[in-house]
Design a protein around this motif. Structure first.
Motif, PDB file in Angstrom:
ATOM      1  N   ASN A   1     -11.759 101.697 -25.877  1.00 14.74           N
ATOM      2  CA  ASN A   1     -11.721 100.459 -26.791  1.00 14.74           C
ATOM      3  C   ASN A   1     -13.249  99.954 -26.303  1.00 14.74           C
ATOM      4  OD1 ASN A   1     -11.443  98.424 -28.510  1.00 14.74           O
ATOM      5  ND2 ASN A   1     -10.757  97.046 -27.050  1.00 14.74           N
ATOM      6  N   SER A   2     -13.902  99.223 -27.160  1.00 17.19           N
ATOM      7  CA  SER A   2     -14.972  98.559 -26.999  1.00 17.19           C
ATOM      8  C   SER A   2     -15.241  97.179 -26.687  1.00 17.19           C
ATOM      9  CB  SER A   2     -16.135  99.012 -28.055  1.00 17.19           C
ATOM     10  OG  SER A   2     -17.337  98.262 -27.651  1.00 17.19           O
ATOM     11  N   ILE A   3     -15.613  96.424 -25.767  1.00 19.03           N
ATOM     12  CA  ILE A   3     -15.291  94.948 -25.682  1.00 19.03           C
ATOM     13  C   ILE A   3     -16.580  94.158 -25.821  1.00 19.03           C
ATOM     14  CG2 ILE A   3     -13.111  95.051 -23.981  1.00 19.03           C
ATOM     15  CD1 ILE A   3     -14.925  94.356 -21.878  1.00 19.03           C
ATOM     16  N   GLY A   4     -17.636  94.689 -26.548  1.00 18.77           N
ATOM     17  CA  GLY A   4     -18.917  94.216 -26.957  1.00 18.77           C
ATOM     18  C   GLY A   4     -19.793  93.923 -25.924  1.00 18.77           C
ATOM     19  N   CYS A   5     -20.747  93.437 -26.242  1.00 21.73           N
ATOM     20  CA  CYS A   5     -21.866  93.008 -25.202  1.00 21.73           C
ATOM     21  C   CYS A   5     -22.317  91.679 -25.294  1.00 21.73           C
ATOM     22  CB  CYS A   5     -22.999  93.808 -25.825  1.00 21.73           C
ATOM     23  SG  CYS A   5     -23.622  93.221 -27.312  1.00 21.73           S
TER      24      CYS A   5
ATOM     25  N   PHE B   1     -12.299 102.369 -20.732  1.00 26.07           N
ATOM     26  CA  PHE B   1     -11.062 103.309 -21.034  1.00 26.07           C
ATOM     27  C   PHE B   1      -9.795 103.231 -19.938  1.00 26.07           C
ATOM     28  CE2 PHE B   1     -13.013 106.105 -18.212  1.00 26.07           C
ATOM     29  CZ  PHE B   1     -14.127 105.837 -18.107  1.00 26.07           C
ATOM     30  N   GLU B   2      -8.908 103.835 -20.239  1.00 23.16           N
ATOM     31  CA  GLU B   2      -7.776 103.986 -19.038  1.00 23.16           C
ATOM     32  C   GLU B   2      -6.957 105.160 -19.535  1.00 23.16           C
ATOM     33  OE1 GLU B   2      -6.694  99.333 -17.848  1.00 23.16           O
ATOM     34  OE2 GLU B   2      -5.038 100.374 -18.806  1.00 23.16           O
TER      35      GLU B   2
ATOM     36  N   ASP C   1     -14.499 113.487 -30.385  1.00 26.00           N
ATOM     37  CA  ASP C   1     -13.955 114.470 -31.415  1.00 26.00           C
ATOM     38  C   ASP C   1     -14.496 115.609 -31.466  1.00 26.00           C
ATOM     39  OD1 ASP C   1     -12.069 112.479 -32.403  1.00 26.00           O
ATOM     40  OD2 ASP C   1     -13.350 111.833 -34.039  1.00 26.00           O
ATOM     41  N   ALA C   2     -15.976 115.848 -31.275  1.00 26.85           N
ATOM     42  CA  ALA C   2     -16.307 116.945 -31.300  1.00 26.85           C
ATOM     43  C   ALA C   2     -16.245 117.848 -29.986  1.00 26.85           C
ATOM     44  CB  ALA C   2     -17.931 116.784 -31.249  1.00 26.85           C
ATOM     45  N   MET C   3     -15.670 117.201 -28.830  1.00 31.86           N
ATOM     46  CA  MET C   3     -15.387 117.551 -27.715  1.00 31.86           C
ATOM     47  C   MET C   3     -14.145 118.098 -27.807  1.00 31.86           C
ATOM     48  SD  MET C   3     -18.117 118.092 -25.549  1.00 31.86           S
ATOM     49  CE  MET C   3     -17.234 118.271 -24.112  1.00 31.86           C
ATOM     50  N   GLY C   4     -13.155 117.740 -28.680  1.00 33.86           N
ATOM     51  CA  GLY C   4     -11.653 118.090 -28.768  1.00 33.86           C
ATOM     52  C   GLY C   4     -11.227 117.164 -27.400  1.00 33.86           C
TER      53      GLY C   4
ATOM     54  N   TYR D   1      -7.640 110.935 -27.557  1.00 31.70           N
ATOM     55  CA  TYR D   1      -7.760 109.645 -27.166  1.00 31.70           C
ATOM     56  C   TYR D   1      -6.897 108.798 -28.115  1.00 31.70           C
ATOM     57  CZ  TYR D   1     -11.024 109.388 -30.978  1.00 31.70           C
ATOM     58  OH  TYR D   1     -11.455 109.532 -32.132  1.00 31.70           O
ATOM     59  N   PHE D   2      -6.542 107.538 -27.513  1.00 32.90           N
ATOM     60  CA  PHE D   2      -5.946 106.545 -28.445  1.00 32.90           C
ATOM     61  C   PHE D   2      -6.945 105.303 -28.521  1.00 32.90           C
ATOM     62  CE2 PHE D   2      -2.109 108.977 -26.786  1.00 32.90           C
ATOM     63  CZ  PHE D   2      -1.379 109.123 -28.088  1.00 32.90           C
ATOM     64  N   PHE D   3      -6.931 104.807 -29.647  1.00 30.86           N
ATOM     65  CA  PHE D   3      -7.907 103.683 -29.643  1.00 30.86           C
ATOM     66  C   PHE D   3      -6.909 102.408 -29.578  1.00 30.86           C
ATOM     67  CE2 PHE D   3      -9.447 100.467 -32.972  1.00 30.86           C
ATOM     68  CZ  PHE D   3     -10.150  99.507 -31.904  1.00 30.86           C
ATOM     69  N   ASN D   4      -7.212 101.586 -28.344  1.00 33.25           N
ATOM     70  CA  ASN D   4      -6.406 100.747 -28.158  1.00 33.25           C
ATOM     71  C   ASN D   4      -7.078  99.354 -28.329  1.00 33.25           C
ATOM     72  OD1 ASN D   4      -4.848  98.429 -26.924  1.00 33.25           O
ATOM     73  ND2 ASN D   4      -4.509  99.542 -24.997  1.00 33.25           N
ATOM     74  N   PRO D   5      -6.871  98.681 -29.423  1.00 30.45           N
ATOM     75  CA  PRO D   5      -7.941  97.511 -29.609  1.00 30.45           C
ATOM     76  C   PRO D   5      -7.453  96.428 -28.811  1.00 30.45           C
ATOM     77  CG  PRO D   5      -6.549  97.786 -31.336  1.00 30.45           C
ATOM     78  CD  PRO D   5      -6.068  98.961 -30.521  1.00 30.45           C
TER      79      PRO D   5
END
Ligand code: HAM
Length: 419
Positions: A166-170, A269-270, A245-248, A251-255
């Motif tokens: 996820n991204s938790i911003g800045c 990430f976890e 994606d490019a590396m294959g 992952y799951f996006f967990n918002p």
């Protein structure tokens, strides 16, 4: 017999042969992460308490409830480290490591201390292996680190794990999100648990981490940070996703993931495993682009992760079949049975030559030949070499292969070549 002393609650011994498994995990970390440029760093296990307050944050459970803190004999407020990142950032700033060419990459192993309620996969003293990288803002390094973590987990043979990101911003977009959260929770304030009422004031993001059922219910429709990310954070996160994606790398996006430590910015990430029950995170990490400057260093983006050694070892043990789970657990190759003092002296000499050649050797110091043979059997030794009066006279030693029952005699000078 009742032991007079036992280890403290939540603190355990790691015994052989399990220590062999731990060494295998640590060696794999060095083998996988070395080529990525990670070198080992050994920070101390205790620091000024203030260091953790300023980094992990006083609204976090770790700082609010779980630190082992004390006043030392010089009157300083000291804490056993609950995690490694804060110490490594402190070392990075203290030793001016920003003057070295970027990126600077560090790998660490060691015990951490948190006064938590012990349960499966959760101890009060636990070990982490972790990696930290300083000096790169590009999402490429996020992708590199996550891919490296996945490769490491594959290398040690861990299966059935999933990666959540996820991204938790800045610092630009997070304040608005916190305000949104506060507005959302205001009508529910009285129903939140007492901890979350404190969190509401200190850092409403922490409410999203609460494990209390009624808080989980209340937050179901809480706003998501992904809805308020600024354009730079959105671009950074989509850059990371494109690279994964490019590396294959799956992952799951967990918002909903926010992580329990305050220093994170952007990527978090976890890695989770179903095999662990409630404490299902095997490894976790994220970016902390502001921490170096908060500790008095130059503006330096950074990212890292840590994995729980006990959890890794537990999963590998549960998944393993047969003996291969404990690679370091070797039985002696040779057991030398001795009859008499002189034989014992000779055994010691022969054993040191065999040991110098890397053979694992045990000596039966006393007792009848029969009892020493029993001992040899129990020890799992491959061969027994016998030294008694006759052998001392002739310089030839009888031996027996305990696995296939074959036996023979070998001259002293040839023993090294024989075994
Ligand atoms: P953390 O999520 O607090 O992050 O811990 C990382 C890992 O340590 C967890 O995923 C888990 O495997 C293990 N762990 C944590 N607490 C316990 C416990 N009480 N008993 C057993 N294992 C435990 C950090 O510590 C961050 N410093 C990670 C990081 C590094 N972020 C950036 N760089």
């Amino acid at each position: 017999m009742k032991p007079r002393f036992t280890a403290l609650k939540g603190v355990s011994d790691v015994l052989p042969p399990e220590t062999g498994l731990w060494r295998k995990i640590e060696n794999a970390a060095c083998e996988v992460m070395g080529p990525y440029g990670y070198d080992e760093i050994k920070p101390p296990v205790m620091e000024q308490t203030e260091l953790f307050l300023r980094s992990i944050g006083d609204s976090s459970d770790i700082v609010a409830k779980e630190m082992y803190s004390f006043t030392d004999k010089g009157g300083r407020n000291v804490s056993l480290r609950p995690e490694g990142t804060a110490s490594i950032v402190r070392a990075y700033v203290e030793h001016n490591l920003s003057l070295r060419p970027a990126p600077q990459k560090f790998l660490y192993f060691g015990p951490m201390f948190r006064y938590e309620r012990p349960q499966k996969g959760r101890q009060r003293q636990f070990y982490q292996l972790g990696a930290e990288c300083f000096g790169v803002a590009d999402p490429g390094i996020d992708a590199e680190m996550i891919t490296m973590l996945v490769s490491f987990l594959e290398k040690i043979g861990l299966k059935g794990v999933s990666l959540e990101i996820n991204s938790i911003g800045c610092k630009e977009c997070r304040p608005a999100f916190k305000e949104n959260l506060k507005a959302f929770f205001t009508p529910h304030l009285d129903s939140l648990c007492p901890d979350c009422q404190r969190r509401y004031e200190q850092n409403p993001l922490r409410i999203l981490d609460c494990k209390v059922e009624r808080c989980i219910q209340i937050r179901q429709n809480a706003p998501l940070i992904s809805e308020t990310l600024c354009q730079d954070c959105k671009d950074h996160f989509s850059g990371l996703i494109g690279l994964l994606d490019a590396m294959g790398t799956s992952y799951f996006f967990n918002p909903h993931m926010v992580r329990g430590l305050d220093y994170y910015t952007r990527t978090v990430f976890e890695v989770k495993s179903e095999g662990l029950g409630a404490q299902n995170a095997v490894a976790a990490g994220g970016r902390y682009d502001l921490l170096v400057s908060e500790f008095g260093g130059p503006d330096t983006p950074a990212i890292g992760f840590a994995a729980g050694m006990e959890r890794l070892a537990m999963l590998l043990k549960e998944a393993a079949t047969g003996e291969e789970v404990f690679p370091g657990a070797a039985s002696p190759a040779i057991f030398i049975a001795t009859l008499g003092k002189e034989a014992a002296t000779e055994a010691l000499k022969i054993a040191s030559r065999l040991r110098a050649a890397g053979k694992r050797v045990e000596i039966g110091w006393s007792g009848s030949l029969k009892s020493q043979m029993r001992k040899a059997d129990k020890s799992g030794a491959g061969h027994v070499v016998m030294i008694g009066e006759d052998e001392l006279k002739t310089g030839k030693f009888k031996w027996k292969n305990l696995k296939d029952g074959s036996s023979g005699e070998t001259a002293k000078e040839e023993l090294l070549a024989k075994f």
